[in-house]
Design a protein around this motif. Structure first.
Motif, mmCIF file in Angstrom:
data_model
loop_
_atom_site.group_PDB
_atom_site.id
_atom_site.type_symbol
_atom_site.label_atom_id
_atom_site.label_comp_id
_atom_site.label_asym_id
_atom_site.label_seq_id
_atom_site.Cartn_x
_atom_site.Cartn_y
_atom_site.Cartn_z
ATOM 1 N N SER A 1 32.939 43.031 37.692
ATOM 2 C CA SER A 1 33.799 42.702 37.079
ATOM 3 C C SER A 1 33.588 42.590 35.757
ATOM 4 N N ASP B 1 27.889 37.088 42.496
ATOM 5 C CA ASP B 1 29.984 37.751 42.675
ATOM 6 C C ASP B 1 30.297 37.383 44.120
ATOM 7 N N GLN C 1 27.764 34.986 46.283
ATOM 8 C CA GLN C 1 27.327 33.980 45.681
ATOM 9 C C GLN C 1 28.411 33.767 45.514
ATOM 10 N N ALA D 1 31.320 33.507 35.495
ATOM 11 C CA ALA D 1 31.765 33.416 36.471
ATOM 12 C C ALA D 1 33.721 32.599 36.734
ATOM 13 N N GLY D 2 35.050 32.878 36.285
ATOM 14 C CA GLY D 2 35.378 32.652 36.249
ATOM 15 C C GLY D 2 37.174 33.210 36.241
ATOM 16 N N ILE E 1 35.639 25.786 39.271
ATOM 17 C CA ILE E 1 34.802 27.400 39.589
ATOM 18 C C ILE E 1 33.777 27.460 37.868
ATOM 19 N N ILE F 1 30.305 31.557 29.478
ATOM 20 C CA ILE F 1 31.502 32.158 29.123
ATOM 21 C C ILE F 1 32.511 30.915 28.453
ATOM 22 N N SER G 1 36.351 30.058 26.477
ATOM 23 C CA SER G 1 36.953 31.078 25.946
ATOM 24 C C SER G 1 37.404 30.538 24.319
ATOM 25 N N LYS H 1 37.769 25.147 30.048
ATOM 26 C CA LYS H 1 37.082 25.820 29.321
ATOM 27 C C LYS H 1 36.359 25.023 28.003
ATOM 28 N N GLY I 1 37.543 35.991 22.595
ATOM 29 C CA GLY I 1 39.772 35.524 22.667
ATOM 30 C C GLY I 1 40.076 36.239 23.927
ATOM 31 N N ILE I 2 41.507 38.246 23.766
ATOM 32 C CA ILE I 2 41.888 38.424 24.645
ATOM 33 C C ILE I 2 41.296 39.408 24.974
HETATM 34 N N1 LIG Z 1 39.960 38.528 30.184
HETATM 35 C C1 LIG Z 1 40.263 37.510 29.482
HETATM 36 O O1 LIG Z 1 40.792 37.801 28.339
HETATM 37 C C2 LIG Z 1 39.488 35.623 29.206
HETATM 38 C C3 LIG Z 1 39.130 35.714 27.740
HETATM 39 C C4 LIG Z 1 38.720 34.178 27.625
HETATM 40 C C5 LIG Z 1 37.452 33.828 28.562
HETATM 41 N N2 LIG Z 1 37.211 34.560 29.375
HETATM 42 C C6 LIG Z 1 36.386 34.220 30.906
HETATM 43 O O2 LIG Z 1 35.340 35.826 30.793
HETATM 44 C C7 LIG Z 1 35.142 35.256 32.791
HETATM 45 C C8 LIG Z 1 35.209 36.998 32.728
HETATM 46 O O3 LIG Z 1 36.572 37.275 33.545
HETATM 47 P P1 LIG Z 1 36.428 38.769 33.068
HETATM 48 O O4 LIG Z 1 38.506 38.425 31.924
HETATM 49 O O5 LIG Z 1 35.364 39.203 33.258
HETATM 50 O O6 LIG Z 1 37.427 38.319 35.138
HETATM 51 P P2 LIG Z 1 37.572 39.580 36.228
HETATM 52 O O7 LIG Z 1 38.219 38.339 36.890
HETATM 53 O O8 LIG Z 1 37.593 40.265 35.273
HETATM 54 O O9 LIG Z 1 35.624 38.833 36.667
HETATM 55 C C9 LIG Z 1 36.058 37.640 37.129
HETATM 56 C C10 LIG Z 1 34.737 37.256 38.334
HETATM 57 O O10 LIG Z 1 34.542 36.633 38.997
HETATM 58 C C11 LIG Z 1 34.942 36.252 40.219
HETATM 59 N N3 LIG Z 1 34.410 35.358 40.584
HETATM 60 C C12 LIG Z 1 35.271 34.438 40.510
HETATM 61 N N4 LIG Z 1 35.779 32.899 41.403
HETATM 62 C C13 LIG Z 1 34.515 33.048 42.079
HETATM 63 C C14 LIG Z 1 33.236 32.526 42.225
HETATM 64 N N5 LIG Z 1 33.847 31.176 43.188
HETATM 65 N N6 LIG Z 1 31.852 32.383 42.388
HETATM 66 C C15 LIG Z 1 31.337 33.455 41.593
HETATM 67 N N7 LIG Z 1 32.000 34.198 41.245
HETATM 68 C C16 LIG Z 1 33.458 34.367 41.489
HETATM 69 C C17 LIG Z 1 35.627 37.474 40.057
HETATM 70 O O11 LIG Z 1 34.943 38.035 41.844
HETATM 71 C C18 LIG Z 1 35.199 38.677 39.012
HETATM 72 O O12 LIG Z 1 34.672 39.228 40.179
HETATM 73 C C19 LIG Z 1 35.792 34.485 32.207
HETATM 74 O O13 LIG Z 1 35.092 32.874 32.490
HETATM 75 C C20 LIG Z 1 36.723 33.715 31.695
HETATM 76 O O14 LIG Z 1 37.194 32.825 31.770
HETATM 77 C C21 LIG Z 1 38.545 36.009 29.872
#
Ligand SMILES: NC(=O)c1ccc[n+]([C@@H]2O[C@H](COP(=O)([O-])OP(=O)(O)OC[C@H]3O[C@@H](n4cnc5c(N)ncnc54)[C@H](O)[C@@H]3O)[C@@H](O)[C@H]2O)c1
Length: 249
Positions: free
Chosen positions: A17, A38, A63, A92-93, A114, A141, A143, A160, A187-188
């Motif tokens: 995702s 994932d 995983q 993953a987050g 996580i 990754i 933030s 983070k 960022g966002i």
């Molecule tokens: N979207 C944002 O604005 C943003 C900003 C800063 C940082 N981030 C970081 O980027 C990374 C990706 O986020 P995203 O926005 O694509 O989110 P997302 O929810 O689209 O994707 C995160 C993926 O991690 C997987 N996941 C969650 N827990 C898990 C686990 N225990 N084991 C394996 N997989 C797991 C989820 O199933 C998901 O597919 C994260 O670390 C998030 O903190 C995102």
């Protein structure tokens, strides 16, 4: 197909995702063999199928990044299939919008497990193979919220921020052992995770972002691509912000 990651074997966690999915496509399109991991098996299998249609080489492995035995399985499966690990993206987050008093112990521990413990377990499990490759790279990754504070996300900021300093510590530890380790600070970014935030929260952040909009998952993947390629061969233990200017204020 490009060749910036030719001969690389990359594990991408949370690759089903959002930002991880963008990494999986881009890395495969640049010649890496990609292992998508994932919890969301259907989505993960779809990503791998789509990469196959694009002419890339990828497999999906279920995983939970908080499980040491799942990490052992990912490492074994990757080496059995592709013979090496050269590249790891700890992506993953999850996030909780909860302040100091609202957050629960379970909620806090889940985010830390996580976002923070999972990153350490990934580095630990993959390190022997990364060292053996002689030219390994890890991107963690984090933030922008690993660098600046905001109210009401206590567990996420803690985890983070820890990723940022674990990256520097590990980068220094392995600087002479053939493994570069850097953190990326989005960022966002418009992903399913961001969609879990309220419309008001998104509006507030978008207005706060100097570029006046959300970023795209590929904006993060292109930064990681550079850091995981040999173009970044003198870069380690460093942090890279991709945030439309937000953190500069
Ligand atoms: N979207 C944002 O604005 C943003 C900003 C800063 C940082 N981030 C970081 O980027 C990374 C990706 O986020 P995203 O926005 O694509 O989110 P997302 O929810 O689209 O994707 C995160 C993926 O991690 C997987 N996941 C969650 N827990 C898990 C686990 N225990 N084991 C394996 N997989 C797991 C989820 O199933 C998901 O597919 C994260 O670390 C998030 O903190 C995102």
């Amino acid at each position: 197909m490009g060749e910036r990651l030719k001969d690389k074997v990359a594990i991408i966690t949370g690759g089903a995702s959002g930002i991880g999915e963008a990494h999986a496509h881009l890395f495969a399109n640049e010649g890496a063999k990609v292992v998508v991991t994932d919890l969301q098996d259907d989505l993960g299998e779809k990503v791998v199928a789509a990469i196959g249609k694009e002419g890339g080489d990828a497999i999906y492995v279920h995983q939970d990044v908080t499980s040491e035995s799942d990490w052992d399985n990912v490492v074994k499966t990757t080496i059995d299939k592709y013979g090496a690990i050269t590249t790891l993206v700890n992506n993953a987050g999850v996030a909780n919008i909860s302040g100091v008093e609202e957050e629960t112990l379970d909620g806090f521990n889940r985010v830390v497990a996580i976002c923070q413990t999972g990153v350490w377990l990934g580095m630990k499990a993959c390190m022997p193979a990364l060292k053996k490759s002689g030219n390994g790279a890890i991107v963690n990754i984090s933030s922008l919220y690993g660098i600046i504070g905001t109210p009401s996300m206590i567990s996420y900021h803690g985890a983070k921020g820890a990723v940022r300093l674990m990256t520097k510590s590990a980068g220094l530890e392995y600087a002479r052992q053939g493994v570069r380790i850097n953190s990326v600070h989005p960022g966002i970014i418009e992903t399913p995770l961001a969609k879990t935030l309220s419309a008001e929260y998104i509006e507030m952040i978008t207005e706060t972002t100097p570029m006046g909009r959300m970023g795209e998952p590929m904006d993060i993947a292109t930064m990681s691509l550079f850091l995981c390629s040999d173009e970044a061969k003198f870069i380690t233990a460093s942090e890279f912000v991709v945030d439309g200017g937000w953190g500069a204020q």
